[in-house]
Design an enzyme around this catalytic site. Structure first.
Site, short mmCIF file in Angstrom:
data_model
loop_
_atom_site.label_atom_id
_atom_site.label_comp_id
_atom_site.label_asym_id
_atom_site.label_seq_id
_atom_site.Cartn_x
_atom_site.Cartn_y
_atom_site.Cartn_z
N HIS A 71 0.88 -1.28 0.10
CA HIS A 71 -0.08 -0.06 -0.03
C HIS A 71 0.90 1.24 -0.11
CE1 HIS A 71 -3.63 2.49 0.86
NE2 HIS A 71 -2.69 3.16 1.48
N CYS A 72 0.76 2.08 -0.92
CA CYS A 72 1.65 3.26 -1.10
C CYS A 72 0.81 4.45 -0.82
CB CYS A 72 2.21 3.59 -2.67
SG CYS A 72 3.07 4.95 -2.82
N PRO A 73 1.16 4.99 0.35
CA PRO A 73 0.62 6.42 0.64
C PRO A 73 0.53 7.64 -0.27
CG PRO A 73 2.64 5.97 2.00
CD PRO A 73 2.37 4.72 1.09
N ASN A 92 -2.04 7.06 -2.42
CA ASN A 92 -3.23 6.91 -1.58
C ASN A 92 -4.18 5.59 -2.19
OD1 ASN A 92 -5.19 6.98 0.26
ND2 ASN A 92 -6.49 8.46 -0.89
N ASN A 93 -3.34 4.64 -2.58
CA ASN A 93 -3.95 3.31 -3.15
C ASN A 93 -3.06 2.22 -2.65
OD1 ASN A 93 -5.82 1.80 -4.58
ND2 ASN A 93 -5.47 2.89 -6.50
#
Length: 265
Positions: free
Chosen positions: A119-121, A124-125
């Protein structure tokens, strides 16, 4: 072309995406305003250089928007499981839904994602099976734009001819050095960060190992699959046409289904 949209309600993620967008907007405004357009107007650089910078900027923001809003491979509540593939499915102990093996439950998004990498902040996905190729495009185009920015900032003081038709009373002219230093710092940070991330992503794709699998197992437990980089990337991008690997505005279709149909003939 059918593009499935996916939005994650996460204020921290929105903040991270806004920071990335702000860096893109800053360089996309001040580099042309301070460097490219003034030198083009005085005949120091060709028009093609200006067009290339705007093209790299456009591809970068398109990749960001697509990666942050594309469906990463979210599993439906009641998935259809073919009888021949039931051995490759398992029960998620968090949402109590059936999912294919190598899927992962994202605690921030609240659902399972097929072949989830992480999950990559910053987008945001989640990065999963259906949007991994867009994340690679984002890393690539961010490196291109950041390197382009660094070169333009360097050439402004050490290569380009001095400008003669500047308005000395404007804000950008009076604070040109400070603005370009901030631009160069942003370009350096983004190029270094995205370069290392792009390298780790490529290594994982070629070895057929996700980031979550690397973090949850020891190196001896990870089954490394040796395969050519062309086939590995073709599987991720959903096509063998290498030119399409660079285009964000398209849909992805898995290659495995087509391959299995050929094997059954």
């Amino acid at each position: 072309m059918k593009l499935r949209l996916h939005f994650v309600v996460d204020p921290l993620g929105w903040l991270c995406v806004s920071m990335v967008f702000g860096i893109w907007l800053y360089n996309s405004v001040f580099v042309p305003t301070l460097v490219l357009l003034p030198h083009y107007n005085e005949g120091h650089i060709p028009w093609a250089l200006v067009v290339c910078y705007y093209l790299a900027s456009a591809l970068c923001i398109l990749a960001l928007l697509r990666a942050s809003t594309a469906d990463p491979g979210r599993l439906p509540p009641d998935p259809h499981i073919p009888f021949s593939e039931r051995a490759d499915w398992e029960l998620c102990n968090k949402c109590n839904l059936m999912r294919p093996k190598r899927s992962h439950h994202c605690s921030r998004c609240g659902h399972c994602v097929r072949r989830m990498d992480h999950h990559c902040p910053w987008i945001n996905n989640c990065v999963g099976e259906d949007n991994h190729w867009l994340f690679l495009q984002l890393c690539f185009y961010t490196q291109v734009l950041s390197l382009f920015t660094l070169v333009m900032d360097f050439c402004q003081y050490y290569y380009f001819q001095p400008l003669t038709a500047l308005d000395q009373d404007t804000f950008t002219t009076q604070h040109e050095l400070a603005l370009l230093r901030v631009s160069a710092l942003m370009g350096l940070v983004m190029f270094g960060g995205m370069g290392s991330l792009f390298y780790t992503q490529m290594a994982g794709i070629i070895s057929d190992t996700t980031t979550i699998e690397k973090m949850s197992r020891t190196l001896d437990e990870i089954h490394v699959t040796k395969r050519s980089w062309q086939w590995a990337l073709s599987e991720v991008f959903g096509t063998r046409w290498k030119l399409l690997w660079l285009i964000p505005l398209r849909s992805r279709h898995p290659l495995q289904a087509a391959q299995s149909r050929r094997n059954e003939v």
